[in-house]
Structures are given as structure tokens and as C-alpha cells.
Write an enzyme that holds these catalytic residues in place. Structure first.
Site, mmCIF file in Angstrom:
data_model
loop_
_atom_site.group_PDB
_atom_site.id
_atom_site.type_symbol
_atom_site.label_atom_id
_atom_site.label_comp_id
_atom_site.label_asym_id
_atom_site.label_seq_id
_atom_site.Cartn_x
_atom_site.Cartn_y
_atom_site.Cartn_z
ATOM 1 N N ASP A 177 0.832 -1.203 0.000
ATOM 2 C CA ASP A 177 0.000 0.000 0.000
ATOM 3 C C ASP A 177 0.868 1.256 0.000
ATOM 4 O OD1 ASP A 177 -2.237 1.613 0.068
ATOM 5 O OD2 ASP A 177 -2.565 1.418 2.220
ATOM 6 N N LEU A 178 1.624 1.434 -1.075
ATOM 7 C CA LEU A 178 2.504 2.595 -1.177
ATOM 8 C C LEU A 178 1.662 3.827 -1.512
ATOM 9 C CD1 LEU A 178 5.408 3.614 -1.054
ATOM 10 C CD2 LEU A 178 5.603 3.150 -3.499
#
Length: 246
Positions: A177-178
Site C-alpha cells: 500500500d505505497l
């Protein structure tokens, strides 16, 4: 890696009580106790520094000379509306907490700018489990959303953000989940990545790297459309890509 080997290899302490299994860093938590995974414990000690609300409450606390993040694992998506925080148990090292803990330990070992793992707790109940993790708080750091909602970022820091992401990708580290909330800048302008839940080490470089970057770009554009002020432009992204490409 099985539990016994991981404990020995990482020089961690193992704590077991009934259905509960914990791993912790003796150096950081010499007085470890189960209650450290309960927010009430820290509130009673007047040790809460703050909190953040998402799927659940993430607590920021101070213990002796270390500042710590306390996070419970919650499910997201549609299934999270039905099953709040229970996961199917297939072994301690297959739990979300153990996988994140192991990845953080590995990244710290090679010098990547990610938080240090401190402790984890797995509470097994039949075929399912619940989990909590303690991670060292990055002192004096603010996430990109907090910064960009107030001021512009120097061009040099956009380049450094790109360089930082490249470091992780060069070690084949995939961030699940960048987004702009998971990139931090500390008081020395050092860039950090946080929240490696469901992250993993990939076998080789590949399309996943560009997918990481595209997810980040969508995050920037989402925040820009949502906040009254958010200092992100096409030029910012070009500088980030310049840093990433080296």
C-alpha cells in the site's frame, strides 16, 4: 522460516501463555508484559503520545527511551464488514503480524529506511487468530500528506523520495500500500517508508515495481482532489521519477 529458527536467527524472546504467542526485542522491552498490547496499559501509565484513526485506532506511546506504535490487525474491504479482525490460522509464521515483523527485521538488517519491529502478539482461537504488533516510531517524522497540505516540498526532496523507493525496489521489496500517508520525512529530511502489512520480498524485479509507483501516483491525485490545499504537481512527480530512475 519456522518459528524456532526465526527466534534463534533474530535473537528474539519468545513468550507463550495459553493460546497466546508473543515475540519481542529484549533490548527494547526488557520489562515486557502482555498488557503492552492493550491501549489501557499505556493510558494508565500516562504514556500515550497520540493516536491515528483508520480501520481501527493506532496508538503512539512512549516507553523508557523508545517511542512505539501499537497497531491491531483489522480486515479491510467487503470481508471486513463481516469479519472484523479474525484470520484463518495456518501457523505463527504465516500470520500477518509475523510476516510484517520478519520483513521489517530483514529490511533493517540491510539498512533500508523502515521502522524497527519491537514485538508481536498472536492470540489463537481454534482455527482463527487475532494479532497485534509494536513497531518503533520514527522520531520527529511527518507523513507526506501532512506536509503537502501545508507547504510545498523542495525539489531536492522529491528526488530523494524517488531514490528511497528505488532502494526498496533494488532489494525486491514490494510495498502493498505505497501511498502518500506511508512516506515519512523526519527532522533531518530523511525519507522513510512505513506500514509493510502484506508487503513481501519478491523473487525478481518485474511489473510490480511500476504498479507500486502507479499506486502512489493515484494516491497523490486522490489527496489533491480531496484536500483544499495539497502541494503536488506534475513537476513533483517528474522529479520523483527522476530520483527513482537515478
Amino acid at each position: 522460516m519456522n518459528l524456532a529458527r526465526f527466534v534463534k536467527h533474530s535473537k528474539l524472546n519468545l513468550f507463550k501463555e495459553g493460546n497466546i504467542t508473543c515475540l519481542y526485542e529484549q533490548e527494547l522491552l526488557p520489562d515486557f508484559c502482555l498488557e503492552m498490547f492493550d491501549a489501557d496499559y499505556w493510558q494508565n501509565k500516562d504514556a500515550v503520545l497520540g493516536k491515528a484513526t483508520g480501520r481501527g485506532i493506532t496508538w503512539f506511546v512512549k516507553h523508557e527511551n523508545v517511542e512505539i506504535v501499537l497497531r491491531h490487525y483489522y480486515r479491510g474491504g467487503l470481508i471486513g464488514k463481516i469479519i472484523n479482525d479474525s484470520y484463518f490460522f495456518t501457523g505463527i509464521m504465516n500470520t500477518r503480524a509475523a510476516k510484517e515483523f520478519e520483513l521489517l527485521a530483514q529490511m533493517n538488517k540491510v539498512g533500508l529506511p523502515a521502522p524497527k519491529p519491537v514485538a508481536l502478539k498472536i492470540n489463537r482461537s481454534g482455527l482463527t487468530y487475532q494479532a497485534d504488533i509494536l513497531i518503533e516510531l520514527i522520531a520527529g517524522a511527518t507523513d507526506l500528506v501532512g506536509i503537502l497540505s501545508k507547504s510545498e516540498l523542495p525539489e531536492s526532496l522529491w528526488i530523494e523520495i524517488g531514490k528511497c523507493i528505488r532502494q526498496f525496489h533494488q532489494h525486491n521489496i514490494y510495498h502493498h500500500d505505497l501511498n502518500a500517508h506511508n512516506i515519512m520525512i523526519d527532522g533531518d529530511n530523511k525519507i522513510w517508508l512505513i506500514d509493510f502489512d502484506q508487503g513481501k520480498e519478491m523473487e525478481t524485479a518485474g511489473h510490480w515495481q511500476q504498479q507500486n509507483l502507479q499506486r502512489l501516483l493515484r494516491s497523490f491525485n486522490k489527496e489533491k482532489g480531496k484536500l483544499p490545499e495539497f502541494n503536488f504537481t506534475d513537476k513533483c512527480w517528474q522529479l520523483l521519477e527522476q530520483g527513482y530512475q537515478g
